[in-house]
Design an enzyme around this catalytic site. Structure first.
Site, PDB file in Angstrom:
ATOM      1  N   THR A 176      -2.078  -8.658   5.591  1.00 54.26           N
ATOM      2  CA  THR A 176      -3.390  -8.024   5.696  1.00 54.26           C
ATOM      3  C   THR A 176      -3.199  -6.518   5.859  1.00 54.26           C
ATOM      4  O   THR A 176      -2.450  -6.083   6.733  1.00 54.26           O
ATOM      5  CB  THR A 176      -4.159  -8.578   6.905  1.00 54.26           C
ATOM      6  OG1 THR A 176      -4.171 -10.005   6.833  1.00 54.26           O
ATOM      7  CG2 THR A 176      -5.582  -8.058   6.918  1.00 54.26           C
ATOM      8  N   LYS A 231      -3.604  -2.934   7.035  1.00 55.30           N
ATOM      9  CA  LYS A 231      -4.074  -2.295   8.262  1.00 55.30           C
ATOM     10  C   LYS A 231      -3.905  -0.779   8.133  1.00 55.30           C
ATOM     11  O   LYS A 231      -3.013  -0.333   7.417  1.00 55.30           O
ATOM     12  CB  LYS A 231      -3.278  -2.807   9.464  1.00 55.30           C
ATOM     13  CG  LYS A 231      -3.239  -4.317   9.619  1.00 55.30           C
ATOM     14  CD  LYS A 231      -4.552  -4.893  10.085  1.00 55.30           C
ATOM     15  CE  LYS A 231      -4.428  -6.400  10.309  1.00 55.30           C
ATOM     16  NZ  LYS A 231      -5.687  -7.007  10.791  1.00 55.30           N
ATOM     17  N   LYS A 252      -7.535  -1.966   9.338  1.00 55.76           N
ATOM     18  CA  LYS A 252      -8.491  -2.743   8.542  1.00 55.76           C
ATOM     19  C   LYS A 252      -9.663  -1.900   8.046  1.00 55.76           C
ATOM     20  O   LYS A 252     -10.246  -2.200   7.005  1.00 55.76           O
ATOM     21  CB  LYS A 252      -8.995  -3.941   9.345  1.00 55.76           C
ATOM     22  CG  LYS A 252      -9.736  -3.588  10.623  1.00 55.76           C
ATOM     23  CD  LYS A 252     -10.395  -4.814  11.249  1.00 55.76           C
ATOM     24  CE  LYS A 252      -9.389  -5.753  11.866  1.00 55.76           C
ATOM     25  NZ  LYS A 252     -10.057  -6.896  12.525  1.00 55.76           N
ATOM     26  N   GLU A 262     -11.225  -9.283   6.768  1.00 54.20           N
ATOM     27  CA  GLU A 262     -12.497  -9.984   6.582  1.00 54.20           C
ATOM     28  C   GLU A 262     -13.698  -9.058   6.619  1.00 54.20           C
ATOM     29  O   GLU A 262     -14.720  -9.342   5.994  1.00 54.20           O
ATOM     30  CB  GLU A 262     -12.650 -11.098   7.634  1.00 54.20           C
ATOM     31  CG  GLU A 262     -12.735 -10.636   9.073  1.00 54.20           C
ATOM     32  CD  GLU A 262     -11.380 -10.459   9.734  1.00 54.20           C
ATOM     33  OE1 GLU A 262     -11.356 -10.304  10.964  1.00 54.20           O
ATOM     34  OE2 GLU A 262     -10.345 -10.465   9.021  1.00 54.20           O
ATOM     35  N   HIS A 265     -11.585 -16.844   4.387  1.00 53.56           N
ATOM     36  CA  HIS A 265     -11.393 -16.418   5.771  1.00 53.56           C
ATOM     37  C   HIS A 265     -12.442 -17.096   6.641  1.00 53.56           C
ATOM     38  O   HIS A 265     -13.562 -17.330   6.191  1.00 53.56           O
ATOM     39  CB  HIS A 265     -11.509 -14.894   5.904  1.00 53.56           C
ATOM     40  CG  HIS A 265     -10.955 -14.386   7.198  1.00 53.56           C
ATOM     41  ND1 HIS A 265     -11.653 -14.466   8.377  1.00 53.56           N
ATOM     42  CD2 HIS A 265      -9.761 -13.815   7.506  1.00 53.56           C
ATOM     43  CE1 HIS A 265     -10.912 -13.961   9.359  1.00 53.56           C
ATOM     44  NE2 HIS A 265      -9.762 -13.560   8.858  1.00 53.56           N
ATOM     45  N   ARG A 266     -12.058 -17.413   7.876  1.00 47.60           N
ATOM     46  CA  ARG A 266     -12.955 -18.173   8.763  1.00 47.60           C
ATOM     47  C   ARG A 266     -13.604 -17.292   9.829  1.00 47.60           C
ATOM     48  O   ARG A 266     -13.875 -17.761  10.939  1.00 47.60           O
ATOM     49  CB  ARG A 266     -12.189 -19.323   9.413  1.00 47.60           C
ATOM     50  CG  ARG A 266     -10.978 -18.889  10.242  1.00 47.60           C
ATOM     51  CD  ARG A 266     -10.302 -20.084  10.905  1.00 47.60           C
ATOM     52  NE  ARG A 266      -9.196 -19.652  11.767  1.00 47.60           N
ATOM     53  CZ  ARG A 266      -8.612 -20.434  12.668  1.00 47.60           C
ATOM     54  NH1 ARG A 266      -9.016 -21.680  12.826  1.00 47.60           N
ATOM     55  NH2 ARG A 266      -7.618 -19.982  13.407  1.00 47.60           N
ATOM     56  N   HIS A 282      -7.639 -19.844   6.528  1.00 51.38           N
ATOM     57  CA  HIS A 282      -6.923 -19.511   7.759  1.00 51.38           C
ATOM     58  C   HIS A 282      -6.996 -20.693   8.721  1.00 51.38           C
ATOM     59  O   HIS A 282      -8.048 -21.293   8.896  1.00 51.38           O
ATOM     60  CB  HIS A 282      -7.533 -18.263   8.396  1.00 51.38           C
ATOM     61  CG  HIS A 282      -7.269 -17.026   7.600  1.00 51.38           C
ATOM     62  ND1 HIS A 282      -6.544 -15.969   8.091  1.00 51.38           N
ATOM     63  CD2 HIS A 282      -7.599 -16.690   6.329  1.00 51.38           C
ATOM     64  CE1 HIS A 282      -6.452 -15.027   7.159  1.00 51.38           C
ATOM     65  NE2 HIS A 282      -7.093 -15.449   6.087  1.00 51.38           N
ATOM     66  N   SER A 289      -1.953 -16.789  10.205  1.00 45.62           N
ATOM     67  CA  SER A 289      -2.161 -15.345  10.273  1.00 45.62           C
ATOM     68  C   SER A 289      -2.653 -14.975  11.661  1.00 45.62           C
ATOM     69  O   SER A 289      -3.492 -15.660  12.226  1.00 45.62           O
ATOM     70  CB  SER A 289      -3.188 -14.918   9.216  1.00 45.62           C
ATOM     71  OG  SER A 289      -3.458 -13.539   9.296  1.00 45.62           O
TER      72      SER A 289
END
Length: 440
Positions: A163, A165, A167, A194, A284-285, A317, A369
């Site tokens: 991911t 960063k 972000k 996300e 993504h959750r 995820h 993750s």
């Protein structure tokens, strides 16, 4: 004729302990904590009634339909060991209560109205059994695990991601630079966070263009197929689809969606588009812990995972067991199996209340993750196996030598762990030694 107005106990109609469940019933396991003085049978029956055909009073229109055909039933109640006045209520719902292919309707019915019920102090949906007669009406994952491996030409190891960063705050060009460095270093995927959508500091179209440039440059230099999860989540379904279409036009292999904040209807629409147009779909959750973290109230993530497998997604995820985010090992492995496997046996030690048969529905790759780094690699390889995505954000970008060396470190550690496992070495006992040897 025969109608009698008034209020009667739910259990007189909806508690049916002798009911033999049907293969076509949707079964639910609720953890319920009734209010003091409310019998568990009445509480379980109330949940069955209010999530199916019932209301607080007898109505004359009950006589115009067949309640025995359409009502939900509480068919069993068991006390929870070690918990005072807490019970697992088992409910059965006839299939005719639900619209085909609609997770939205399924959730609206089963969990839409009962969680604020006065008779209950707390209520948690622990598991659902989705019968094949219903699951076959859903799209499922756009492609699934085997098709994804064939598209990427990558076999025999976990896939590796990162991911980007920070972000929020990077310009599109600097964002693309970070993507390129990570992919060139050996990762298979990079990822939009996300909450990266289309903010003033980086509009979505600019990000997509710079990321596509980074993607193709890294592919040309490494000879490997690369991907970046381009987050298509937006304020409207129309805007979401516009972003997915642009990703396809750029030749990107994968897009991303925040399925809980975006909603099941939007997610299923995107899944259909991805299947029809050859795009993988990363899920993504975000917001899941609002729903699933409390032990006594809400919805367990295994239910949200099943819902996603039906609604459509190729990755989701699933916690890490070892990182910064909460997750118990056996319970996590339980819903990982529910995501990947075709047939999962009932196993209460792993939180699986019902045997689940997905028939031919493709599997979903679990994504580990959150707070993981190379020293976690042996444990992650042992826990999740090959069919997974191991995603290192700070564990890549936090490398003291920079992004590309961080990616190299992850790739070397992963391949060392896979090789050691294949040679029969004990990753749990020898993991640190394996990583040290790989560093030489």
């Amino acid at each position: 004729v025969g109608f009698k107005a008034g209020v009667k106990d739910y259990r007189l109609t909806y508690y049916t302990p002798d009911y033999p469940t049907k293969d076509t019933d949707i079964l639910a396991a609720f953890r319920m904590t009734p209010q003091p003085g409310v019998p568990p049978e009445e509480a379980g029956a109330a949940v069955a009634a209010e999530s199916s055909t019932g209301t607080w009073t007898t109505v004359w229109t009950d006589g115009l339909t067949s309640l025995d055909r359409y009502k939900g039933r509480c068919y069993d109640i068991e006390p929870v060991s070690g918990e005072d006045k807490q019970y697992i209520a088992y409910l059965a719902y006839p299939l005719d209560l639900f619209e085909e292919g609609s997770v939205t309707n399924l959730f609206t019915s089963i969990v839409g109205n009962v969680f604020g019920f006065k008779a209950l102090r707390a209520l948690r949906l622990e598991d659902l059994r989705i019968p094949p007669a219903y699951s076959k009406t859903f799209i499922g994952p756009p492609h699934g695990i085997q098709v994804e491996r064939d598209k990427l030409n990558k076999y025999g190891r976990p896939l590796l991601g990162c991911t980007i960063k920070p972000k929020l705050g990077l310009s599109a060009k600097n964002y693309g630079r970070a993507v390129y460095e990570c992919l060139r270093g050996g990762l298979d995927f990079t990822k939009d966070d996300e909450n990266v959508n289309s903010q003033p500091f980086m509009r979505w179209r600019d990000r997509f263009l710079f990321v596509a440039e980074a993607l193709f440059k890294a592919q040309a230099e490494t000879g490997e197929i690369k991907g970046h999860y381009l987050n298509a989540t937006a304020g409207t379904c129309e805007e979401m689809m516009k972003r997915a279409v642009f990703a396809r036009e750029l030749g990107a292999p994968i897009v991303m969606h925040d399925y809980l904040t975006g909603g099941f209807t939007a997610n299923t629409s995107l899944a259909f588009y991805c299947r029809d147009n050859g795009l993988l779909l990363h899920i993504h959750r975000a917001m899941h812990a609002v729903i699933d973290r409390q032990r006594n109230h809400g919805i367990h993530f295994r239910v949200l995972a099943k819902a996603l497998r039906m609604s459509g997604g190729d990755h989701i995820h699933a916690g890490t067991v070892v990182g910064k985010l909460e997750g118990e090992r056996e319970v996590t492995l339980g819903f990982v199996d529910l995501l990947r496997d075709d047939y999962i046996e009932k196993d209460r030690s792993r939180g699986i209340y019902f045997t689940q048969d997905w028939v031919s529905m493709p599997g979903v790759l679990p994504v580990a993750s959150g707070g993981i780094h190379v020293w976690h690699m042996p444990a992650l390889t042992e826990i999740f196996g090959d069919d997974s995505v191991l995603q290192f954000g700070g564990g890549t970008l936090g490398h003291p030598w920079g992004n590309a060396p961080g990616a190299v470190a992850n790739r070397v550690a992963s391949e060392a762990c896979v090789q050691a496992r294949n040679e029969g070495r004990d990753l749990a006992r020898e993991g640190n030694e394996i990583i040290r040897e790989a560093c030489k």
